[in-house]
Motif scaffolding. Sequence first.
Motif, mmCIF file in Angstrom:
data_model
loop_
_atom_site.group_PDB
_atom_site.id
_atom_site.type_symbol
_atom_site.label_atom_id
_atom_site.label_comp_id
_atom_site.label_asym_id
_atom_site.label_seq_id
_atom_site.Cartn_x
_atom_site.Cartn_y
_atom_site.Cartn_z
ATOM 1 N N ARG A 13 -43.968 12.276 -4.732
ATOM 2 C CA ARG A 13 -44.317 12.655 -3.364
ATOM 3 C C ARG A 13 -45.816 12.928 -3.208
ATOM 4 N NH1 ARG A 13 -39.439 16.615 -3.250
ATOM 5 N NH2 ARG A 13 -41.078 17.987 -3.906
ATOM 6 N N ASP A 14 -46.154 13.949 -2.418
ATOM 7 C CA ASP A 14 -47.554 14.284 -2.151
ATOM 8 C C ASP A 14 -47.996 15.516 -2.926
ATOM 9 O OD1 ASP A 14 -48.000 12.177 -0.472
ATOM 10 O OD2 ASP A 14 -47.547 13.276 1.347
ATOM 11 N N HIS A 15 -47.484 15.664 -4.140
ATOM 12 C CA HIS A 15 -47.888 16.801 -4.963
ATOM 13 C C HIS A 15 -49.359 16.647 -5.352
ATOM 14 C CE1 HIS A 15 -43.922 18.455 -5.360
ATOM 15 N NE2 HIS A 15 -43.442 17.359 -5.923
ATOM 16 N N PRO A 16 -50.027 17.775 -5.624
ATOM 17 C CA PRO A 16 -51.404 17.692 -6.120
ATOM 18 C C PRO A 16 -51.428 17.047 -7.503
ATOM 19 C CG PRO A 16 -50.687 19.982 -5.920
ATOM 20 C CD PRO A 16 -49.573 19.135 -5.416
ATOM 21 N N PRO A 17 -52.561 16.487 -7.904
ATOM 22 C CA PRO A 17 -52.664 15.781 -9.185
ATOM 23 C C PRO A 17 -52.240 16.622 -10.394
ATOM 24 C CG PRO A 17 -54.714 15.584 -7.957
ATOM 25 C CD PRO A 17 -53.806 16.469 -7.174
ATOM 26 N N GLU A 18 -52.548 17.908 -10.391
ATOM 27 C CA GLU A 18 -52.191 18.761 -11.527
ATOM 28 C C GLU A 18 -50.672 18.811 -11.704
ATOM 29 O OE1 GLU A 18 -53.890 20.317 -8.745
ATOM 30 O OE2 GLU A 18 -55.707 19.418 -9.545
ATOM 31 N N LYS A 19 -49.945 18.955 -10.589
ATOM 32 C CA LYS A 19 -48.485 19.017 -10.668
ATOM 33 C C LYS A 19 -47.919 17.664 -11.101
ATOM 34 C CE LYS A 19 -44.332 20.533 -8.565
ATOM 35 N NZ LYS A 19 -43.712 21.507 -7.744
ATOM 36 N N LYS A 20 -48.511 16.564 -10.628
ATOM 37 C CA LYS A 20 -48.053 15.235 -11.038
ATOM 38 C C LYS A 20 -48.198 15.063 -12.540
ATOM 39 C CE LYS A 20 -48.938 12.843 -6.715
ATOM 40 N NZ LYS A 20 -49.627 11.750 -6.044
ATOM 41 N N ARG A 21 -49.302 15.540 -13.096
ATOM 42 C CA ARG A 21 -49.510 15.421 -14.546
ATOM 43 C C ARG A 21 -48.509 16.267 -15.326
ATOM 44 N NH1 ARG A 21 -54.703 14.530 -12.608
ATOM 45 N NH2 ARG A 21 -55.542 12.546 -13.341
ATOM 46 N N LYS A 22 -48.159 17.459 -14.815
ATOM 47 C CA LYS A 22 -47.157 18.298 -15.472
ATOM 48 C C LYS A 22 -45.789 17.625 -15.436
ATOM 49 C CE LYS A 22 -49.384 22.740 -14.772
ATOM 50 N NZ LYS A 22 -49.353 24.021 -14.080
ATOM 51 N N ILE A 23 -45.432 17.045 -14.301
ATOM 52 C CA ILE A 23 -44.168 16.320 -14.176
ATOM 53 C C ILE A 23 -44.146 15.166 -15.168
ATOM 54 C CG2 ILE A 23 -42.775 14.857 -12.649
ATOM 55 C CD1 ILE A 23 -43.845 16.586 -10.298
ATOM 56 N N ARG A 24 -45.275 14.452 -15.272
ATOM 57 C CA ARG A 24 -45.358 13.316 -16.190
ATOM 58 C C ARG A 24 -45.148 13.758 -17.638
ATOM 59 N NH1 ARG A 24 -50.466 10.063 -18.325
ATOM 60 N NH2 ARG A 24 -49.436 8.122 -18.884
ATOM 61 N N GLU A 25 -45.806 14.842 -18.044
ATOM 62 C CA GLU A 25 -45.653 15.344 -19.415
ATOM 63 C C GLU A 25 -44.200 15.683 -19.710
ATOM 64 O OE1 GLU A 25 -48.316 18.651 -19.823
ATOM 65 O OE2 GLU A 25 -50.081 17.399 -19.446
ATOM 66 N N LYS A 26 -43.535 16.334 -18.766
ATOM 67 C CA LYS A 26 -42.130 16.694 -18.947
ATOM 68 C C LYS A 26 -41.268 15.440 -19.090
ATOM 69 C CE LYS A 26 -38.315 19.012 -16.650
ATOM 70 N NZ LYS A 26 -37.844 19.572 -15.392
ATOM 71 N N TRP A 27 -41.491 14.444 -18.231
ATOM 72 C CA TRP A 27 -40.699 13.218 -18.279
ATOM 73 C C TRP A 27 -40.936 12.466 -19.576
ATOM 74 C CZ3 TRP A 27 -39.089 10.035 -13.549
ATOM 75 C CH2 TRP A 27 -38.548 10.860 -12.573
ATOM 76 N N HIS A 28 -42.178 12.418 -20.058
ATOM 77 C CA HIS A 28 -42.474 11.724 -21.311
ATOM 78 C C HIS A 28 -41.755 12.394 -22.476
ATOM 79 C CE1 HIS A 28 -45.877 8.769 -20.547
ATOM 80 N NE2 HIS A 28 -45.471 9.156 -19.363
ATOM 81 N N ARG A 29 -41.711 13.725 -22.493
ATOM 82 C CA ARG A 29 -40.983 14.443 -23.549
ATOM 83 C C ARG A 29 -39.496 14.120 -23.485
ATOM 84 N NH1 ARG A 29 -44.287 18.740 -21.970
ATOM 85 N NH2 ARG A 29 -42.567 19.695 -20.823
ATOM 86 N N GLU A 30 -38.930 14.123 -22.278
ATOM 87 C CA GLU A 30 -37.505 13.842 -22.122
ATOM 88 C C GLU A 30 -37.178 12.401 -22.513
ATOM 89 O OE1 GLU A 30 -36.400 14.943 -18.164
ATOM 90 O OE2 GLU A 30 -36.838 17.050 -18.517
ATOM 91 N N THR A 31 -38.030 11.455 -22.142
ATOM 92 C CA THR A 31 -37.809 10.049 -22.500
ATOM 93 C C THR A 31 -37.854 9.879 -24.011
ATOM 94 O OG1 THR A 31 -38.786 9.320 -20.420
ATOM 95 C CG2 THR A 31 -38.652 7.692 -22.164
ATOM 96 N N ALA A 32 -38.810 10.528 -24.664
ATOM 97 C CA ALA A 32 -38.919 10.433 -26.135
ATOM 98 C C ALA A 32 -37.669 11.011 -26.788
ATOM 99 C CB ALA A 32 -40.163 11.181 -26.603
#
Length: 101
Positions: free
Chosen positions: A75-94
């Motif tokens: 969505r329209d989250h700020p970049p910092e929140k997008k990066r946190k979401i990405r880190e969480k998803w990468h951990r879950e995918t791994a």
Amino acid sequence: MGLWRRTAEWKARRVRALLKRDGRHCWLCNRPLAATTPKEGRRTTLEQLIPRCMEGGDGLDNLVLCHAACNRHLRDHPPEKKRKIREKWHRETARVIARRR
């Protein structure tokens, strides 16, 4: 250039440049991007790290490639929140990949 002037060729040039820069994986989930346009959720879309509502532009430094479903999640989250979401998803995918082995 106004948003109404964005064309399919403009998007195709951006996608080609981003594929060359980042590879063929979704920025958020890190799964491969589809070579064609299969199901709606796996369609390749452009995501702006800094949203337009926060004065983000369409420069290559602000764009990444995502699946359509992943893009809707950001969505329209700020970049910092997008990066946190990405880190969480990468951990879950791994974790899921490791469990499959």
